[in-house]
Design a protein around this motif. Sequence first.
Motif, PDB file in Angstrom:
ATOM      1  N   MET A 150      73.621 -12.524  18.276  1.00 32.73           N
ATOM      2  CA  MET A 150      72.400 -12.051  18.943  1.00 32.73           C
ATOM      3  C   MET A 150      71.201 -12.190  18.023  1.00 32.73           C
ATOM      4  O   MET A 150      71.288 -11.936  16.836  1.00 32.73           O
ATOM      5  N   GLN A 151      70.107 -12.567  18.608  1.00 27.34           N
ATOM      6  CA  GLN A 151      68.909 -12.720  17.799  1.00 27.34           C
ATOM      7  C   GLN A 151      68.141 -11.416  17.693  1.00 27.34           C
ATOM      8  O   GLN A 151      68.001 -10.685  18.668  1.00 27.34           O
ATOM      9  N   ASN A 152      67.632 -11.162  16.496  1.00 32.59           N
ATOM     10  CA  ASN A 152      66.716 -10.047  16.323  1.00 32.59           C
ATOM     11  C   ASN A 152      65.343 -10.687  16.177  1.00 32.59           C
ATOM     12  O   ASN A 152      64.889 -10.993  15.099  1.00 32.59           O
ATOM     13  N   LYS A 153      64.684 -10.898  17.304  1.00 26.27           N
ATOM     14  CA  LYS A 153      63.443 -11.667  17.277  1.00 26.27           C
ATOM     15  C   LYS A 153      62.355 -10.975  16.477  1.00 26.27           C
ATOM     16  O   LYS A 153      61.565 -11.614  15.799  1.00 26.27           O
ATOM     17  N   SER A 154      62.343  -9.650  16.559  1.00 24.96           N
ATOM     18  CA  SER A 154      61.273  -8.923  15.876  1.00 24.96           C
ATOM     19  C   SER A 154      61.307  -9.183  14.374  1.00 24.96           C
ATOM     20  O   SER A 154      60.285  -9.218  13.711  1.00 24.96           O
ATOM     21  N   ALA A 155      62.504  -9.371  13.827  1.00 20.54           N
ATOM     22  CA  ALA A 155      62.605  -9.587  12.385  1.00 20.54           C
ATOM     23  C   ALA A 155      62.444 -11.057  12.024  1.00 20.54           C
ATOM     24  O   ALA A 155      62.306 -11.392  10.857  1.00 20.54           O
ATOM     25  N   GLY A 156      62.467 -11.925  13.016  1.00 21.93           N
ATOM     26  CA  GLY A 156      62.330 -13.340  12.720  1.00 21.93           C
ATOM     27  C   GLY A 156      63.581 -13.930  12.084  1.00 21.93           C
ATOM     28  O   GLY A 156      63.550 -14.990  11.494  1.00 21.93           O
ATOM     29  N   TRP A 157      64.692 -13.217  12.160  1.00 26.39           N
ATOM     30  CA  TRP A 157      65.943 -13.734  11.612  1.00 26.39           C
ATOM     31  C   TRP A 157      66.794 -14.222  12.767  1.00 26.39           C
ATOM     32  O   TRP A 157      66.710 -13.710  13.879  1.00 26.39           O
ATOM     33  N   ASN A 158      67.634 -15.214  12.482  1.00 28.35           N
ATOM     34  CA  ASN A 158      68.555 -15.656  13.511  1.00 28.35           C
ATOM     35  C   ASN A 158      69.728 -14.700  13.637  1.00 28.35           C
ATOM     36  O   ASN A 158      70.316 -14.545  14.682  1.00 28.35           O
ATOM     37  N   VAL A 159      70.066 -14.072  12.531  1.00 24.29           N
ATOM     38  CA  VAL A 159      71.137 -13.094  12.531  1.00 24.29           C
ATOM     39  C   VAL A 159      70.515 -11.769  12.106  1.00 24.29           C
ATOM     40  O   VAL A 159      69.699 -11.730  11.189  1.00 24.29           O
ATOM     41  N   ASP A 160      70.870 -10.702  12.797  1.00 26.16           N
ATOM     42  CA  ASP A 160      70.335  -9.383  12.449  1.00 26.16           C
ATOM     43  C   ASP A 160      70.768  -9.023  11.030  1.00 26.16           C
ATOM     44  O   ASP A 160      71.964  -8.928  10.754  1.00 26.16           O
ATOM     45  N   PRO A 161      69.808  -8.813  10.117  1.00 26.10           N
ATOM     46  CA  PRO A 161      70.195  -8.505   8.739  1.00 26.10           C
ATOM     47  C   PRO A 161      70.653  -7.054   8.564  1.00 26.10           C
ATOM     48  O   PRO A 161      71.192  -6.707   7.517  1.00 26.10           O
ATOM     49  N   LEU A 162      70.431  -6.245   9.577  1.00 24.49           N
ATOM     50  CA  LEU A 162      70.794  -4.827   9.487  1.00 24.49           C
ATOM     51  C   LEU A 162      71.655  -4.425  10.683  1.00 24.49           C
ATOM     52  O   LEU A 162      71.293  -3.564  11.490  1.00 24.49           O
ATOM     53  N   PRO A 163      72.848  -5.050  10.798  1.00 20.22           N
ATOM     54  CA  PRO A 163      73.637  -4.863  12.022  1.00 20.22           C
ATOM     55  C   PRO A 163      74.143  -3.436  12.232  1.00 20.22           C
ATOM     56  O   PRO A 163      74.431  -3.060  13.363  1.00 20.22           O
ATOM     57  N   SER A 164      74.246  -2.635  11.166  1.00 17.14           N
ATOM     58  CA  SER A 164      74.739  -1.269  11.340  1.00 17.14           C
ATOM     59  C   SER A 164      73.628  -0.277  11.687  1.00 17.14           C
ATOM     60  O   SER A 164      73.873   0.916  11.790  1.00 17.14           O
ATOM     61  N   TRP A 165      72.403  -0.794  11.792  1.00 13.05           N
ATOM     62  CA  TRP A 165      71.270   0.064  12.166  1.00 13.05           C
ATOM     63  C   TRP A 165      70.998  -0.104  13.654  1.00 13.05           C
ATOM     64  O   TRP A 165      70.837  -1.224  14.149  1.00 13.05           O
ATOM     65  N   ASN A 166      70.934   1.012  14.371  1.00 10.01           N
ATOM     66  CA  ASN A 166      70.544   0.935  15.781  1.00 10.01           C
ATOM     67  C   ASN A 166      69.083   0.511  15.883  1.00 10.01           C
ATOM     68  O   ASN A 166      68.264   0.856  15.019  1.00 10.01           O
ATOM     69  N   ASP A 167      68.776  -0.250  16.917  1.00  6.68           N
ATOM     70  CA  ASP A 167      67.378  -0.620  17.138  1.00  6.68           C
ATOM     71  C   ASP A 167      66.569   0.642  17.431  1.00  6.68           C
ATOM     72  O   ASP A 167      67.081   1.590  18.012  1.00  6.68           O
ATOM     73  N   GLY A 168      65.330   0.616  17.028  1.00  4.40           N
ATOM     74  CA  GLY A 168      64.481   1.792  17.250  1.00  4.40           C
ATOM     75  C   GLY A 168      63.385   1.828  16.215  1.00  4.40           C
ATOM     76  O   GLY A 168      63.244   0.904  15.411  1.00  4.40           O
ATOM     77  N   THR A 169      62.622   2.896  16.204  1.00  2.51           N
ATOM     78  CA  THR A 169      61.435   2.958  15.339  1.00  2.51           C
ATOM     79  C   THR A 169      61.792   2.964  13.851  1.00  2.51           C
ATOM     80  O   THR A 169      61.051   2.423  13.034  1.00  2.51           O
ATOM     81  N   THR A 170      62.916   3.566  13.492  1.00  2.00           N
ATOM     82  CA  THR A 170      63.289   3.633  12.077  1.00  2.00           C
ATOM     83  C   THR A 170      63.532   2.233  11.527  1.00  2.00           C
ATOM     84  O   THR A 170      62.916   1.807  10.542  1.00  2.00           O
ATOM     85  N   LYS A 171      64.454   1.528  12.176  1.00  2.00           N
ATOM     86  CA  LYS A 171      64.774   0.161  11.761  1.00  2.00           C
ATOM     87  C   LYS A 171      63.515  -0.701  11.793  1.00  2.00           C
ATOM     88  O   LYS A 171      63.251  -1.489  10.877  1.00  2.00           O
TER      89      LYS A 171
END
Lengths: 318, 318
Positions: free
Chosen positions: A1-22
């Motif tokens: 899955m892409q994490n578009k907001s981070a501009g990475w092709n792979v989520d670099p923080l997969p154990s973090w739930n999406d939300g304001t903190t991350k």
Amino acid sequence: MQNKSAGWNVDPLPSWNDGTTKQSIVSFVKKITDKSHAGYVPREERIATFDNDGTLWSEQPFYFQFGPFVMDRIKALAPKHPEWKTTQPFKAVIEDDRQALAASGKKGLEEIVMATHAGMTTAEFEQIVKDWIATAKHPRFKRLYTDMVFQPMLELLAYLRANGFKTFIVSGGSIGFMRPWVEGVYGIPPEQVVGSSIKIKFEMCNGKPVLVRLPELDFFNDKAGKPVGIHKFIGRRPIAAFGNSDGDLQMLQWTAAGDGPSLMVYIHHTDGEREWAYDRKSHIGRLDKGLDEANAKGWTVVDMKKDWKIIYPFELKK
Amino acid sequence: MQNKSAGWNVDPLPSWNDGTTKQSIVSFVKKITDKSHAGYVPREERIATFDNDGTLWSEQPFYFQFGPFVMDRIKALAPKHPEWKTTQPFKAVIEDDRQALAASGKKGLEEIVMATHAGMTTAEFEQIVKDWIATAKHPRFKRLYTDMVFQPMLELLAYLRANGFKTFIVSGGSIGFMRPWVEGVYGIPPEQVVGSSIKIKFEMCNGKPVLVRLPELDFFNDKAGKPVGIHKFIGRRPIAAFGNSDGDLQMLQWTAAGDGPSLMVYIHHTDGEREWAYDRKSHIGRLDKGLDEANAKGWTVVDMKKDWKIIYPFELKK
């Protein structure tokens, strides 16, 4: 899955739930690494400092160094110290008498710390720590203490390093206790470990130089000592700092007072099931003034229960 | 021209004359970076430590920090201290009375060091050093002090870093005096500067955190203090160490006592024309016991006159 907001092709923080903190962490990293952004920070100034106890690994029911490690060492050394059977606070440790131990207070703790941390060479102490950390297990989880590091923080360390950060530990724990194992566990080399220390002395022993550990405090790297330790060991102000208690408040204040962009993060222990829940009234790792200041200043507060998918790496292997 | 012995297409140490000295350095680097060699050292353990005064830059007629810098600061501060006109050792500095200054001894030097190094914030002191180092000139060469670094040592620092070494300064000089300029001059970042220090204190000043420099010695990083400083700040034993005086002897002994290969190098000031010639009887940078031990143990001794084609970078531009 892409994490578009981070501009990475792979989520670099997969154990973090999406939300304001991350998002606050990822946005900060994006901003300071973007050359076209006013907040761009050159690579050599990307210093991130992390408290250890309660920030990178658990600290309950008592700091692993000053609780179980010290207790195990007193018991191991007891046969050579018959006088301890009748002398407090040693007697209390040997008999697992928590009430008597608590009654011995800070002075008692200092005595057992010095009895277990001094009187040997630095090489001998390193081996003692290595042996203990490879075998001792936490009473609740029946796991090695190095298994009780926080998976989301391991990801965060790697993510920051991948973005040109130099990651440092800035802990109230001692450099001698941390350095033998933090490189393997966190990827942080010994020379990037700032902590408390006792005095050491250079001596010639049978024509060989040794460094001997002395029973005298050299530097206490906690509270107002943390910015002092950062200045002394690192000599640059961090642009990102991570802690979990009031003992980290001055480090976060010092980081926030820099001229450029900065990221201040508190880990809030909110998960009594998967880890422990404690803050304003805890006997260790108290987060009270720090939580007020974080809320007032808009610092990032990680809600472990809400923000972290898993706590420990071993949960991945379930 | 090819330097076949080094396996490089371009000689990485062009200011070093060919010969046994240069060869001992290049052979060591080849050995510890060659995976097929028994002496191979993993990248993370490639720690090299360098003394500063007399090893990376000149130190005559007196250490630049404790001589000209301190004297210039006393004179700059004198208008605010009318009492100094009649109080030694300050009077001696203001009047350029070298005899009276020498008579004030070590205690006098300590007084003027504390008067010039303490009583301001770390940021203020950093600016003072930056301003001084950018303008003050050496009386003999009429050059900036940062022009008086050794070109062969700059090449050596770069050569070691290109071979995976982390290069550290380990100096009797103070971290506060070195850190503002060593990154630009030597390519050594502030966090890799180990040195002497005075105590500092965290304070809140009008709601802003500051670090204030106190007139009290925290750590003296010389002689037996150097291995202690190395242990405290770096936490690993160097595999290569470079010094020029008896003050570096314990650092070299500590380096030599490691399990694997090690390189111990003394810079011997033998060039009275291009630099200064001094050793066993010098009032500063004395090299006496160290020279005996280097000869006895077969350490590398750099003969500046014989081994170095040029001393200072500005000679290249002649």
